[in-house]
Design a protein around this motif. Structure first.
Motif, PDB file in Angstrom:
ATOM      1  N   TYR A  37      59.768  -0.202 -85.891  1.00  7.73           N
ATOM      2  CA  TYR A  37      60.047   0.508 -84.649  1.00  7.73           C
ATOM      3  C   TYR A  37      60.592  -0.454 -83.610  1.00  7.73           C
ATOM      4  O   TYR A  37      60.445  -1.666 -83.731  1.00  7.73           O
ATOM      5  N   ALA A  39      60.267  -1.414 -79.607  1.00  7.16           N
ATOM      6  CA  ALA A  39      59.265  -1.259 -78.559  1.00  7.16           C
ATOM      7  C   ALA A  39      59.685  -2.010 -77.315  1.00  7.16           C
ATOM      8  O   ALA A  39      60.529  -2.902 -77.360  1.00  7.16           O
ATOM      9  N   ARG A  41      58.053  -4.355 -74.217  1.00  7.11           N
ATOM     10  CA  ARG A  41      56.867  -5.131 -73.876  1.00  7.11           C
ATOM     11  C   ARG A  41      56.183  -4.484 -72.695  1.00  7.11           C
ATOM     12  O   ARG A  41      56.746  -4.399 -71.614  1.00  7.11           O
TER      13      ARG A  41
ATOM     14  N   HIS B  29      57.019  -9.665 -84.101  1.00  8.11           N
ATOM     15  CA  HIS B  29      57.819  -9.044 -83.042  1.00  8.11           C
ATOM     16  C   HIS B  29      59.086  -9.868 -82.874  1.00  8.11           C
ATOM     17  O   HIS B  29      59.024 -11.079 -82.657  1.00  8.11           O
ATOM     18  N   PRO B  31      62.329 -10.371 -80.603  1.00  9.69           N
ATOM     19  CA  PRO B  31      62.881  -9.980 -79.304  1.00  9.69           C
ATOM     20  C   PRO B  31      64.311  -9.467 -79.391  1.00  9.69           C
ATOM     21  O   PRO B  31      65.135 -10.024 -80.132  1.00  9.69           O
ATOM     22  N   TYR B  37      61.719  -5.365 -78.099  1.00 10.14           N
ATOM     23  CA  TYR B  37      61.627  -6.061 -79.381  1.00 10.14           C
ATOM     24  C   TYR B  37      61.581  -5.064 -80.518  1.00 10.14           C
ATOM     25  O   TYR B  37      61.299  -3.879 -80.315  1.00 10.14           O
ATOM     26  N   ILE B  38      61.853  -5.568 -81.718  1.00  8.18           N
ATOM     27  CA  ILE B  38      61.696  -4.779 -82.936  1.00  8.18           C
ATOM     28  C   ILE B  38      60.403  -5.236 -83.607  1.00  8.18           C
ATOM     29  O   ILE B  38      60.126  -6.433 -83.688  1.00  8.18           O
ATOM     30  N   ALA B  39      59.615  -4.282 -84.065  1.00  4.48           N
ATOM     31  CA  ALA B  39      58.327  -4.625 -84.665  1.00  4.48           C
ATOM     32  C   ALA B  39      58.127  -3.862 -85.959  1.00  4.48           C
ATOM     33  O   ALA B  39      58.778  -2.853 -86.206  1.00  4.48           O
ATOM     34  N   GLU B  82      54.441 -15.037 -82.976  1.00  6.51           N
ATOM     35  CA  GLU B  82      55.062 -13.766 -82.612  1.00  6.51           C
ATOM     36  C   GLU B  82      56.191 -13.380 -83.569  1.00  6.51           C
ATOM     37  O   GLU B  82      56.220 -12.278 -84.072  1.00  6.51           O
TER      38      GLU B  82
END
Lengths: 227, 227
Positions: A37, A39, A41, B29, B31, B37-39, B82
């Motif tokens: 996904y 997102a 921050r 994550h 950036p 960001y994409i996670a 991260e």
């Protein structure tokens, strides 16, 4: 929670008693596929603190929150959502309200969701993004159901006041709470915030303070409108 | 933590005493810009449970964890990271190890990070993705420093065993723990897991169980290798 309830009772005038305020908080998560996904921050700390500060002043608060790792604030009705589309639906369902504070970091774009996991074969996929609804602009321009006070947030890098002032005009909201989220400010995810309040009257820089203190000051200003 | 320590003492043989195991857990994550960001979806619950289960069997465990809302497991050295690049660096720095268990949901791609926030003007941006390093494949093929046992995870939708068996060969690891993360399984973020262990000998389906129980069973199997 018990202590907070006691403090609330001792807060003297519950100046927002009888008022309904909608607050959004946290990020939204926009699915790419079942496991990925996009997102924003946002810890949700500022938005949750604002909801709590308004509730302490007697407001009935509906907090529409994206995915956060925070406890629900005392005395607040929380609606948990994941995507921008879900957040929009929850906000509209919560109206009418006397005021709305849009603190959430809503994703500007979403990906047309795919049912299957994208496989890592060959070249990286190009993610086709589509624009999400602009909840702040939409609520600011609602016919009939527009809250008397609509407050937006602006997280910017660069010329903060100019960008936030332009955003206030573009969205049609009453106030913008602007902050600089550039690297090194420590604001994203941190305990403190340093904001500039943009109103019709201009830009009003507030001193750096804890997110709870910023929330209290904003709740105080909102109370002033309804006094 | 005290109770866990007592249970650990009562665990009888601390069969992994003197062994070092590296475990990865959680998402990464990646950036997009300072606020986006994409996670990957990953609560870290399975990876953290595995680290804890290995520590209870006496192993020295280095847990390299992406951003999660979990407490550090008792008796485990935790390195918080991260991004995928940070996770790779932390894993390589933690070697040598007797075994490595790569449970983290590492992002396959990252975005060339931008210093400034992308403005929402005109058409949505096309996100140019570049491939992240493949930590599992890299460690599986390390000359000299390859851990004796390398375990990967495969979250799949579709033909689980076929995809995970192919992944095992492609990565060069010893085992793959595969699970179906399709919608409706409730595994992503949930308390339970239902996995298939893929080894040289073939596919071994394990019954659906709590993530702690799956972690215990995996730690037991790993112990068998070092007995």
């Amino acid at each position: 929670a018990i202590l907070e309830a006691i403090v609330a009772r001792l807060d003297g005038e519950r100046i927002l008693a009888g008022r309904h305020v909608v607050v959004t908080s946290g990020p939204t998560h926009e699915p790419i596929d079942p496991v990925r996904y996009i997102a924003n921050r946002s810890s949700g700390r500022q938005g949750h603190a604002i909801a709590a500060a308004l509730a302490r002043r007697g407001a009935r608060v509906t907090l529409v929150s994206g995915p956060v790792a925070l406890a629900d604030p005392a005395g607040v009705a929380v609606v948990r959502v994941e995507t921008a589309l879900e957040m929009r639906a929850a906000v509209l369902a919560a109206l009418p309200a006397d005021a709305a504070v849009f603190c959430a970091a809503v994703a500007d774009w979403r990906v047309e969701a795919q049912g299957r996991k994208i496989k890592k074969t060959g070249a990286p996929p190009a993610l086709a993004l589509v624009e999400n609804p602009d909840i702040l602009a939409e609520v600011s321009r609602l016919e009939g159901r527009r809250p008397r006070l609509v407050v937006g947030f602006a997280a910017e890098t660069g010329d903060l006041v100019a960008q936030a002032t332009a955003k206030r005009a573009r969205k049609g909201c009453d106030w913008i709470v602007a902050n600089d989220v550039g690297a090194g400010t420590g604001i994203m995810g941190g305990a403190e915030n340093e904001v500039v309040l943009i109103t019709e009257a201009g830009a009003e820089p507030w001193p750096r303070a804890g997110k709870d203190a910023v929330a209290d000051r904003l709740a105080e200003r909102i109370s002033g409108i309804f006094q």
